[in-house]
Motif scaffolding. Structure first.
Motif, PDB file in Angstrom:
ATOM      1  N   UNK A 172     -70.987  31.907  17.664  1.00  0.00           N
ATOM      2  CA  UNK A 172     -71.673  32.627  18.462  1.00  0.00           C
ATOM      3  C   UNK A 172     -72.895  32.735  17.747  1.00  0.00           C
ATOM      4  N   UNK A 173     -72.985  32.954  16.432  1.00  0.00           N
ATOM      5  CA  UNK A 173     -74.406  33.086  15.905  1.00  0.00           C
ATOM      6  C   UNK A 173     -75.351  34.049  16.487  1.00  0.00           C
ATOM      7  N   UNK A 174     -76.736  33.630  16.401  1.00  0.00           N
ATOM      8  CA  UNK A 174     -77.631  34.705  16.856  1.00  0.00           C
ATOM      9  C   UNK A 174     -78.157  34.091  18.315  1.00  0.00           C
ATOM     10  N   UNK A 175     -77.849  35.129  19.049  1.00  0.00           N
ATOM     11  CA  UNK A 175     -78.129  34.772  20.512  1.00  0.00           C
ATOM     12  C   UNK A 175     -78.991  36.237  20.994  1.00  0.00           C
ATOM     13  N   UNK A 176     -79.874  35.961  22.164  1.00  0.00           N
ATOM     14  CA  UNK A 176     -80.779  36.996  22.748  1.00  0.00           C
ATOM     15  C   UNK A 176     -80.639  36.837  24.342  1.00  0.00           C
ATOM     16  N   UNK A 177     -80.713  37.756  25.008  1.00  0.00           N
ATOM     17  CA  UNK A 177     -81.032  37.776  26.388  1.00  0.00           C
ATOM     18  C   UNK A 177     -82.001  38.880  26.697  1.00  0.00           C
ATOM     19  N   UNK A 178     -82.988  38.494  27.384  1.00  0.00           N
ATOM     20  CA  UNK A 178     -84.188  39.047  27.963  1.00  0.00           C
ATOM     21  C   UNK A 178     -84.368  39.141  29.331  1.00  0.00           C
ATOM     22  N   UNK A 179     -84.296  40.132  30.030  1.00  0.00           N
ATOM     23  CA  UNK A 179     -84.616  39.993  31.381  1.00  0.00           C
ATOM     24  C   UNK A 179     -84.622  41.587  32.213  1.00  0.00           C
ATOM     25  N   UNK A 180     -85.671  41.353  33.264  1.00  0.00           N
ATOM     26  CA  UNK A 180     -85.856  42.592  33.925  1.00  0.00           C
ATOM     27  C   UNK A 180     -84.431  42.194  34.859  1.00  0.00           C
ATOM     28  N   UNK A 181     -83.936  43.461  35.465  1.00  0.00           N
ATOM     29  CA  UNK A 181     -82.333  43.726  35.992  1.00  0.00           C
ATOM     30  C   UNK A 181     -82.586  44.006  37.413  1.00  0.00           C
ATOM     31  N   UNK A 182     -81.889  43.275  38.301  1.00  0.00           N
ATOM     32  CA  UNK A 182     -81.944  43.792  39.711  1.00  0.00           C
ATOM     33  C   UNK A 182     -80.469  43.239  39.929  1.00  0.00           C
ATOM     34  N   UNK A 183     -80.130  43.438  41.287  1.00  0.00           N
ATOM     35  CA  UNK A 183     -78.647  42.998  41.840  1.00  0.00           C
ATOM     36  C   UNK A 183     -78.781  41.272  41.731  1.00  0.00           C
ATOM     37  N   UNK A 184     -79.642  40.591  41.934  1.00  0.00           N
ATOM     38  CA  UNK A 184     -79.681  39.278  41.984  1.00  0.00           C
ATOM     39  C   UNK A 184     -79.477  38.723  40.578  1.00  0.00           C
ATOM     40  N   UNK A 185     -80.309  38.853  39.882  1.00  0.00           N
ATOM     41  CA  UNK A 185     -80.233  38.629  38.283  1.00  0.00           C
ATOM     42  C   UNK A 185     -78.844  38.946  37.954  1.00  0.00           C
TER      43      UNK A 185
END
Length: 316
Positions: A172-185
């Motif tokens: 796993x290590x170090x991971x990031x997820x960054x996003x505006x969220x809508x139904x499509x995303x």
């Protein structure tokens, strides 16, 4: 959500059912989702004994446990565990009002993600209701820390998640997820991310009464050699942090209304998500309740503050 805000509340067009086993208690469970009137929210209904029809409104005030999953209700009475994957799907698809009839005490884990809930709601259809939706808009930063872990809400024009995890395991290590969220995303980037765990923890969890329904069909498992043992491997290269994002969405959906703002966390989990949400909602200067009053072609929707009753679901 994201930069796309919906004007009206929604519910399902028809009823739909799903069945499976609870990931922790290992027991079979069936759930029926049915349309609900405006301002109902998400309400869980337990089996009736003739004299009592137990129910729990999905809200921050109903959270009674955050060990390994999010639990709503009275642990000694009617309660529902592992609600986060369902709540994330409802949050992302913009479904406000649903009756959830369950014949057990834990939501089915299904394939370990939110994808099968999304499929069920697509099959049932989503219906727009003639009542305006209200949002929780973050007005100032709110932060909570626990050792090296932290979570915070910040003002933002949209709904955004920035989640970072850091595990000693090299799988796993170090991971990031960054996003505006809508139904499509959500459908594309988050919904299929599965829950995960370590093979070395299985016997300890079993002895404690957890993970009795866990299997390679519903969990990503990391072996003693720090490799994923599932034959199919990962569905996303960074599936672990995407699932943590899914969990955070489900936990924050318990605000009782969508939020306009940014949620950020580092090494978070259910307990920290719940604590951050309660911290936000306990400070009336940190947020306001708004709704859309007008929308003109080519222009952003105008949001105005509205008054709310003291029994509003976001009240703590």
């Amino acid at each position: 959500m994201g930069n796309e805000l919906f004007d009206c509340q929604t519910t399902l067009k028809s009823s739909i059912s799903v069945s499976g086993v609870g990931v922790h208690n290992g027991k079979p469970v069936s759930v029926q989702f049915s349309p609900a009137d405006p301002d109902t929210g998400i309400v869980f209904h337990g089996p009736s004994d003739g004299a009592d029809d137990p129910e729990i409104r999905a809200s921050a005030g109903a959270i009674s446990g955050t060990d390994l999953c999010t639990l709503l209700g009275d642990p000694r009475g009617f309660h529902v565990g592992t609600v986060e994957h369902l709540m994330a799907a409802l949050f992302a698809l913009g479904i406000d009002n649903v009756h959830v009839e369950i014949d057990g005490t834990e939501m089915p884990i299904l394939d370990g993600s939110a994808a099968m809930f999304v499929d069920a709601f697509d099959q049932a259809g989503i219906e727009t209701q003639a009542v305006r939706r209200r949002y929780i808009r973050v007005r100032k930063p709110v932060r909570i820390e626990n050792g090296a872990s932290w979570a915070e809400f910040r003002p933002y024009d949209g709904t955004r998640f920035e989640i970072e995890i850091d595990f000693e395991s090299p799988a796993i290590g170090r991971q990031s997820f960054k996003s505006d969220i809508d139904a499509k995303v959500f459908r594309r980037d988050i919904s299929r991310a599965r829950t995960f765990g370590f093979l070395k923890d299985v016997e300890r969890l079993w002895a404690a009464g957890y993970a009795l329904g866990s299997s390679l069909e519903n969990s990503v498992v990391i072996g003693e050699d720090h490799k994923v043992i599932n034959v199919e491997g990962l569905l996303y290269e960074d599936e672990f942090v995407r699932h943590k994002t899914l969990d955070a969405m489900g936990d924050l959906a318990l605000a009782g209304a969508r939020f306009i703002g940014m949620f950020r966390s580092y090494r978070g989990g259910h307990k920290l998500n719940a604590a951050a949400l309660k911290q936000l909602l306990s400070d009336s200067s940190a947020f306001e309740i708004v709704e859309t009053v007008s929308r003109e072609r080519g222009r952003s929707a105008e949001m105005v503050q509205v008054s709310t009753p003291v029994y509003a679901p976001w009240a703590i």
